[in-house]
Write a protein that holds these residues in place. Structure first.
Motif, PDB file in Angstrom:
ATOM      1  N   TRP A 161       3.245  -1.616   3.588  1.00  0.00           N
ATOM      2  CA  TRP A 161       3.763  -0.365   4.097  1.00  0.00           C
ATOM      3  C   TRP A 161       3.137   0.771   3.317  1.00  0.00           C
ATOM      4  N   LEU A 162       3.153   1.896   3.896  1.00  0.00           N
ATOM      5  CA  LEU A 162       2.609   3.083   3.250  1.00  0.00           C
ATOM      6  C   LEU A 162       3.771   3.945   2.792  1.00  0.00           C
ATOM      7  N   GLU A 163       3.646   4.486   1.618  1.00  0.00           N
ATOM      8  CA  GLU A 163       4.692   5.346   1.094  1.00  0.00           C
ATOM      9  C   GLU A 163       4.087   6.650   0.619  1.00  0.00           C
ATOM     10  N   GLU A 164       4.808   7.686   0.820  1.00  0.00           N
ATOM     11  CA  GLU A 164       4.411   8.984   0.285  1.00  0.00           C
ATOM     12  C   GLU A 164       4.761   9.004  -1.206  1.00  0.00           C
TER      13      GLU A 164
ATOM     14  N   ALA B 148       6.531   9.732  -4.556  1.00  0.00           N
ATOM     15  CA  ALA B 148       7.962   9.950  -4.744  1.00  0.00           C
ATOM     16  C   ALA B 148       8.288  11.358  -5.237  1.00  0.00           C
TER      17      ALA B 148
END
Length: 121
Positions: free
Chosen positions: A49-52, A54
């Motif tokens: 998954w891709l996460e921005e 924090a």
């Protein structure tokens, strides 16, 4: 050092055990016709998954251009060695720059794209 056991009965027993194992495996493989089985690879359970970032600190760290592959790109140069195959191109990165939106990682419902090598021509 070497251990020698001079008992012919043990030698015969060893050879009989080896022959029995070989014969058993051969019969088993022939009976199941393993060379004719249709084997299909099964996917592993993997999730990406891709996460921005924090927070602002992580965002700054991700944009840091003082890391080795940005500040010293020559350390990652690889020559086009003919031993690895004809026509192999040399890889000589020149620095870091943000990826264009069509080259950046993206994910939708069923697909995930993560660039592993972006090479300008």
């Amino acid at each position: 050092k070497r251990l020698v056991i001079r008992n012919p009965k043990l030698g015969i027993l060893l050879r009989i055990a080896q022959a029995a194992i070989f014969l058993g495996l051969t019969i088993s493989l022939l009976a199941r016709k393993v060379w004719r089985q249709d084997l299909r690879p099964t996917p592993w359970i993997s999730e990406f998954w891709l996460e921005e970032p924090a927070d602002a600190e992580e965002r700054t760290r991700l944009r840091d251009s003082n890391v080795r592959h940005c500040s010293d790109p020559r350390s990652y140069w690889e020559g086009g060695d003919a031993a690895f195959g004809p026509g192999r191109r040399a890889l000589q990165p020149h620095g870091c720059e943000p990826l264009a939106s069509f080259e950046a990682p993206w994910q939708d419902n069923a697909r995930l794209f993560i660039p592993t090598l972006v090479q300008e021509t």
